[in-house]
Design an enzyme around this catalytic site. Sequence first.
Site, PDB file in Angstrom:
ATOM      1  N   TRP A 100       0.831  -1.213   0.000  1.00 15.03           N
ATOM      2  CA  TRP A 100       0.000   0.000   0.000  1.00 15.03           C
ATOM      3  C   TRP A 100       0.852   1.244   0.000  1.00 15.03           C
ATOM      4  CZ3 TRP A 100      -4.229  -1.447  -1.934  1.00 15.03           C
ATOM      5  CH2 TRP A 100      -4.823  -2.662  -1.561  1.00 15.03           C
ATOM      6  N   ASP A 167      -1.640   6.662   6.492  1.00 21.32           N
ATOM      7  CA  ASP A 167      -2.662   5.708   6.047  1.00 21.32           C
ATOM      8  C   ASP A 167      -2.881   4.735   7.205  1.00 21.32           C
ATOM      9  OD1 ASP A 167      -4.157   3.660   4.964  1.00 21.32           O
ATOM     10  OD2 ASP A 167      -2.805   3.247   3.289  1.00 21.32           O
ATOM     11  N   LYS A 191     -11.754  -2.038   6.683  1.00 21.28           N
ATOM     12  CA  LYS A 191     -10.818  -2.846   7.459  1.00 21.28           C
ATOM     13  C   LYS A 191     -11.215  -2.878   8.937  1.00 21.28           C
ATOM     14  CE  LYS A 191      -8.184  -3.702   3.879  1.00 21.28           C
ATOM     15  NZ  LYS A 191      -7.412  -2.621   3.291  1.00 21.28           N
TER      16      LYS A 191
HETATM   17  C1  LIG Z   1      -6.787  -2.086   2.050  1.00 26.46           C
HETATM   18  C2  LIG Z   1      -5.817  -0.996   2.195  1.00 26.46           C
HETATM   19  C3  LIG Z   1      -5.754   0.068   1.273  1.00 26.46           C
HETATM   20  C4  LIG Z   1      -6.634   0.130   0.044  1.00 26.46           C
HETATM   21  O1  LIG Z   1      -7.918   0.414   0.394  1.00 26.46           O
HETATM   22  P1  LIG Z   1      -9.085   0.591  -0.707  1.00 26.46           P
HETATM   23  O2  LIG Z   1     -10.176   1.159   0.117  1.00 26.46           O
HETATM   24  O3  LIG Z   1      -9.373  -0.765  -1.249  1.00 26.46           O
HETATM   25  O4  LIG Z   1      -8.603   1.524  -1.751  1.00 26.46           O
HETATM   26  C5  LIG Z   1      -4.844   1.070   1.502  1.00 26.46           C
HETATM   27  N1  LIG Z   1      -4.030   1.043   2.555  1.00 26.46           N
HETATM   28  C6  LIG Z   1      -4.047   0.047   3.463  1.00 26.46           C
HETATM   29  C7  LIG Z   1      -3.120   0.082   4.628  1.00 26.46           C
HETATM   30  C8  LIG Z   1      -4.943  -1.003   3.303  1.00 26.46           C
HETATM   31  O5  LIG Z   1      -4.973  -1.999   4.197  1.00 26.46           O
END
Ligand SMILES: *Cc1c(COP(=O)(O)O)cnc(C)c1O
Length: 354
Positions: A100, A167, A191
């Site tokens: 990511w 993030d 998540k």
């Molecule tokens: C799943 C994830 C993403 C991507 O998320 P989307 O909503 O599918 O774009 C980005 N960063 C992390 C840390 C993730 O676990």
Amino acid sequence: MKKHNFSAGPCILPQEVFLKASEAIMDFNGSGLSLIEVSHRSKDFVEVMDKARALSLELLGLEGKGYQALFLQGGASLQFLMVAYNLLETKAGYLNTGTWSSKALKEARLFGEVVEVGSSKDENFNYIPKGYTIPKGLDYLHLTSNNTIFGTQLKKFPKVEIPLVCDMSSDIFSRQLDFSQFDLIYAGAQKNMGPAGTTLVVVKEDILGKVTREIPSMLDYSVHISKDSMFNTPAVFAVYTSMLTLEWLKNLGGISAIEEINEKKAQLLYSEIDLNPLFDGYANKEDRSNMNATFNLTEDKLKDTFDTMWKEAGINGINGHRSVGGYRASMYNAMPLESVGVLVDVMSEMERKG
Ligand SMILES: *Cc1c(COP(=O)(O)O)cnc(C)c1O
């Protein structure tokens, strides 16, 4: 029978949230209308959005500190470029701790110079780089607090004078941090907060408006702030369900209460991984994630036996990501300690059988 769901995302949510969300699909607040057929400008839905935004700031301890919470669309993946669009004038720093982070870094390169301040790619991201230096003159530093795929987690955050962007898709609301050290936090809901379809962005207002480029309205944080996160039709179901999860968390005692449970779950699983000779942890011990535990069988020939056993125990979603292999057990906020117990029992049963 309800499964023990270790899926990495979309993920488990509290059972009571599923129940309330499904009730609102049939009849929203006793209105005789479904949540998903009413206007997002209706009083009842505006209240939902306001509450979801307020609860986010409250739980993070960021109320009255100059932050705004937004529920946007496009996933965390859109934030990879939206962050750079809004904040990157000349140069930004990125710590590359996994898939990511690498994707975030790639998008940012479209907008300016990007310095990779550290990377653990050399070991397929099984550790968090430390002791890296942060060059002068960066517009911001971007971190990924939890690496969902590799099962590593930042335990310490660098102290910087520049805006800190993080993030937190896979560990937001899971542990206590001084969230005011960050200037922008984003997290895809699916998540640890809600269903797919919305992304929480928490941004300190005073970092905005500094870049000279023109920003399209939909990608401009300031536009979304000025419209109270209702610039366009929000993902009403995802926002509502996220609000229910945040309420659930608040009633439970907030982040400090859930952190205690999350630590118990992680300890239980990691101690089995370490004590059981049939299993090996993937991530460097000191960098292990409390959310996503990655591990392998020490002998490949046991795979079929293990796979049959955990499936029979009602476990779902522990196959590892294709870039790591092995297994990954995601233990997000809504996962009960008992479910981790079921997995650990299967693992120790394997050892007993020999
Ligand atoms: C799943 C994830 C993403 C991507 O998320 P989307 O909503 O599918 O774009 C980005 N960063 C992390 C840390 C993730 O676990």
